[in-house]
Motif scaffolding. Structure first.
Motif, PDB file in Angstrom:
ATOM      1  N   ALA A 189       2.811 -18.147   3.365  1.00 39.38           N
ATOM      2  CA  ALA A 189       2.412 -18.250   2.085  1.00 39.38           C
ATOM      3  C   ALA A 189       3.010 -17.015   1.240  1.00 39.38           C
ATOM      4  N   ALA A 190       2.849 -15.877   1.889  1.00 39.34           N
ATOM      5  CA  ALA A 190       3.545 -14.629   1.017  1.00 39.34           C
ATOM      6  C   ALA A 190       4.938 -14.736   0.702  1.00 39.34           C
ATOM      7  N   ALA A 193       5.764 -17.586  -1.630  1.00 38.54           N
ATOM      8  CA  ALA A 193       5.572 -17.138  -2.976  1.00 38.54           C
ATOM      9  C   ALA A 193       6.676 -16.280  -3.831  1.00 38.54           C
ATOM     10  N   GLY A 283      -0.133 -26.600  -6.779  1.00 39.30           N
ATOM     11  CA  GLY A 283      -0.085 -25.161  -6.677  1.00 39.30           C
ATOM     12  C   GLY A 283      -1.341 -24.675  -7.135  1.00 39.30           C
ATOM     13  N   THR A 285      -3.332 -20.626  -9.132  1.00 38.97           N
ATOM     14  CA  THR A 285      -3.131 -19.322  -9.676  1.00 38.97           C
ATOM     15  C   THR A 285      -4.503 -18.790  -8.940  1.00 38.97           C
ATOM     16  N   VAL A 289      -3.067 -12.235  -7.131  1.00 34.62           N
ATOM     17  CA  VAL A 289      -1.903 -12.691  -6.380  1.00 34.62           C
ATOM     18  C   VAL A 289      -0.877 -13.395  -7.624  1.00 34.62           C
ATOM     19  N   ARG A 291       0.670 -16.814  -9.257  1.00 34.81           N
ATOM     20  CA  ARG A 291       0.767 -18.172  -9.173  1.00 34.81           C
ATOM     21  C   ARG A 291       1.332 -18.339  -7.904  1.00 34.81           C
ATOM     22  N   LEU A 292       0.907 -19.366  -7.308  1.00 33.59           N
ATOM     23  CA  LEU A 292       1.392 -19.694  -5.746  1.00 33.59           C
ATOM     24  C   LEU A 292       2.088 -21.076  -5.875  1.00 33.59           C
ATOM     25  N   PRO A 293       3.262 -21.587  -5.653  1.00 37.15           N
ATOM     26  CA  PRO A 293       3.537 -22.846  -5.735  1.00 37.15           C
ATOM     27  C   PRO A 293       3.103 -23.616  -4.659  1.00 37.15           C
ATOM     28  N   SER A 296       3.684 -22.389  -1.079  1.00 36.96           N
ATOM     29  CA  SER A 296       3.030 -21.250  -0.369  1.00 36.96           C
ATOM     30  C   SER A 296       1.533 -21.661  -0.349  1.00 36.96           C
ATOM     31  N   PHE A 297       1.073 -22.498  -1.483  1.00 36.15           N
ATOM     32  CA  PHE A 297      -0.403 -22.879  -1.388  1.00 36.15           C
ATOM     33  C   PHE A 297      -0.734 -23.554  -0.086  1.00 36.15           C
TER      34      PHE A 297
END
Length: 458
Positions: A189-190, A193, A283, A285, A289, A291-293, A296-297
């Motif tokens: 995820a990291a 992102a 995704g 937010t 952190v 916004r995670l696409p 990544s989510f």
């Protein structure tokens, strides 16, 4: 090298009750060779969990269709079913230390082959591309270390834990092993992102290859396998046939139900990731952190799933000592069965819900998916009880062989599920997920009607 070896055998606490934290408390006290192999196991598990659930998305990004994604899952199931036996033969021939090194290098090379595939998408090979072909070739390599042995895990726990505490004993070993299952998706995820999916996933493949190389070198240099007996007892196909014929009677209804449930799950397992990333494209937010696409989510969802598994596994194992193994196993089967239908029907615009102490709230689509994956994590809660129900009826000294025969037969039958699911998904995703849940519920019903409880005999 097996999970059983990595735990050092005895997972019980000083009070005699296995504790899910015991593997961590005793980690530093493990013998040197077992400690090294434990670190290698963790390294490879981290690599697999960082990349494995994203392979369907990577396949689709490189031009593969749903049938190819399903075939990839079926080939992986085929490898998991048959690799342990030739692995044992190789270990007989060259010794366990050299075999572990060979399998570790093969897995590391597999990650690098997957990395190289990203540069070859434009090279046509028949109806597909060289990139997709290399992803399949890399699968045979990357699974080598992961598929090296299973039965000894069960045998060690059976020998180390009294019969009435088998489920809690398995909970302890599963808690240790699955920690990498939690960290891997969070790492993914990291990275995803910070990068676009294809570039980020290739970074993850390099991380997995690096972890595999470190694990391989460490186990080769530091592990003393002079007293290791893994791979020295493979007796051929006739022994396997005899083991299958002599499966304990209480295992047969469990095997039928388990096979139906796993076949159903295998049909759509590879598409869970695609549904989140591409079908829903959800995704989120998060505070701090940002916004995670969707890709990544997905890593966050998988981490939530495993966190629930880690938190609930030990308490549910203890609950099984009170209510019996069968109800707990049936619950795990039920979660497996209904999750596909729940996931594919998740509302993309959120849902109104009434929560205790909170009242009426509007759950967003990301919140709904988080709840669903948390619910999915509960299927692991029944895993220790399931393993105890498998190995419990085995005669003393035969737990590993019974386990190996059980899993081989189940895994062989499940092999075609990915292809069937891929074909159904190509017709209509909702059809594939609906059929999967229907087949899984048949397995649950059969187990409730015919499944037998294991009564500890001491």
């Amino acid at each position: 090298m097996t999970d059983g070896a990595a735990t050092g055998g005895d997972d019980s606490s000083s009070s005699g009750r296995p504790s899910p934290l015991e593997p961590f408390r005793r980690f530093a006290a493990l013998p040197g060779d077992v400690l090294v192999l434990s670190l290698a196991m963790f390294a490879f598990s981290l690599g697999f969990q960082t990349t494995g659930r994203y392979m369907p998305v990577y396949l689709e990004a490189l031009g593969a269709g749903s049938l190819a994604v399903g075939l990839f899952k079926s080939v992986g199931d085929l490898i998991s079913a048959v690799f342990p036996y030739p692995g044992g033969a190789v270990s007989d021939r060259i010794g366990s230390r050299s075999a572990l090194t060979l399998f570790g290098l093969a897995s590391t090379l597999g990650f690098l082959v997957w990395y190289a595939a990203g540069d070859l998408q434009g090279v046509a090979v028949g109806p597909t591309s060289l990139a997709v072909v290399l992803l399949f070739a890399g699968l045979f390599l990357s699974q080598a270390w992961k598929s090296f042995g299973l039965g000894a895990t069960f045998a060690v726990v059976k020998q180390s834990v009294e019969p009435s505490r088998l489920a809690a004993g398995f909970a302890a070993t599963e808690t240790f092993r699955r920690t990498a299952f939690l960290l891997g998706p969070l790492l993914a995820a990291a990275v995803l992102a910070a990068y676009a999916f294809e570039a980020g996933f290739r970074v993850l493949l390099l991380v997995a290859a690096g972890a595999g190389l470190v694990g391989t070198v460490a186990q080769h240099v530091l592990y003393d396998a002079s007293g290791d007996s893994i791979g020295k007892s493979f007796a051929g196909v006739e022994t396997l046939r005899e083991d299958l014929r002599r499966l304990p009677e209480p295992l047969r209804p469990l095997l039928v139900a388990d096979t139906l449930v796993r076949f159903a799950n295998g049909a759509v397992y590879a598409f869970f990731s695609l549904v989140v990333v591409n079908y829903f494209g959800v995704g989120v937010t998060l505070p701090v952190v940002g916004r995670l696409p969707p890709a990544s989510f997905l890593g966050v969802l998988l981490a939530v799933e495993m966190a629930v598994a880690l938190v609930t596994m030990a308490p549910v194992a203890r609950l099984s000592e009170r209510v019996g193994l069968k109800p707990v196993v049936a619950f795990g089967f039920a979660v497996y069965a209904v999750f596909p239908a729940l996931l594919i029907s998740a509302p993309t615009d959120g849902v109104d819900a009434a929560l205790p102490l909170v009242g009426a709230v509007k759950l967003s689509a990301p919140a709904v998916l988080t709840v669903l994956f948390a619910f999915s994590g509960l299927r692991f809660a029944g895993l220790p009880a399931h393993k105890a129900l498998i190995v419990g009826p085995a005669e003393a000294g035969s737990g590993g062989r019974v386990t190996g025969a059980y899993y081989l037969l189940r895994n062989v039958v499940v092999i075609p599920s990915g292809v069937i699911g891929g074909w159904l998904y190509g017709v209509r995703p909702a059809l594939a997920f609906g059929v999967a849940s229907a087949v899984g519920l048949v397995g649950v019903g059969y187990f409730l009607l015919r499944g037998k409880e294991f009564e500890p005999t001491g």
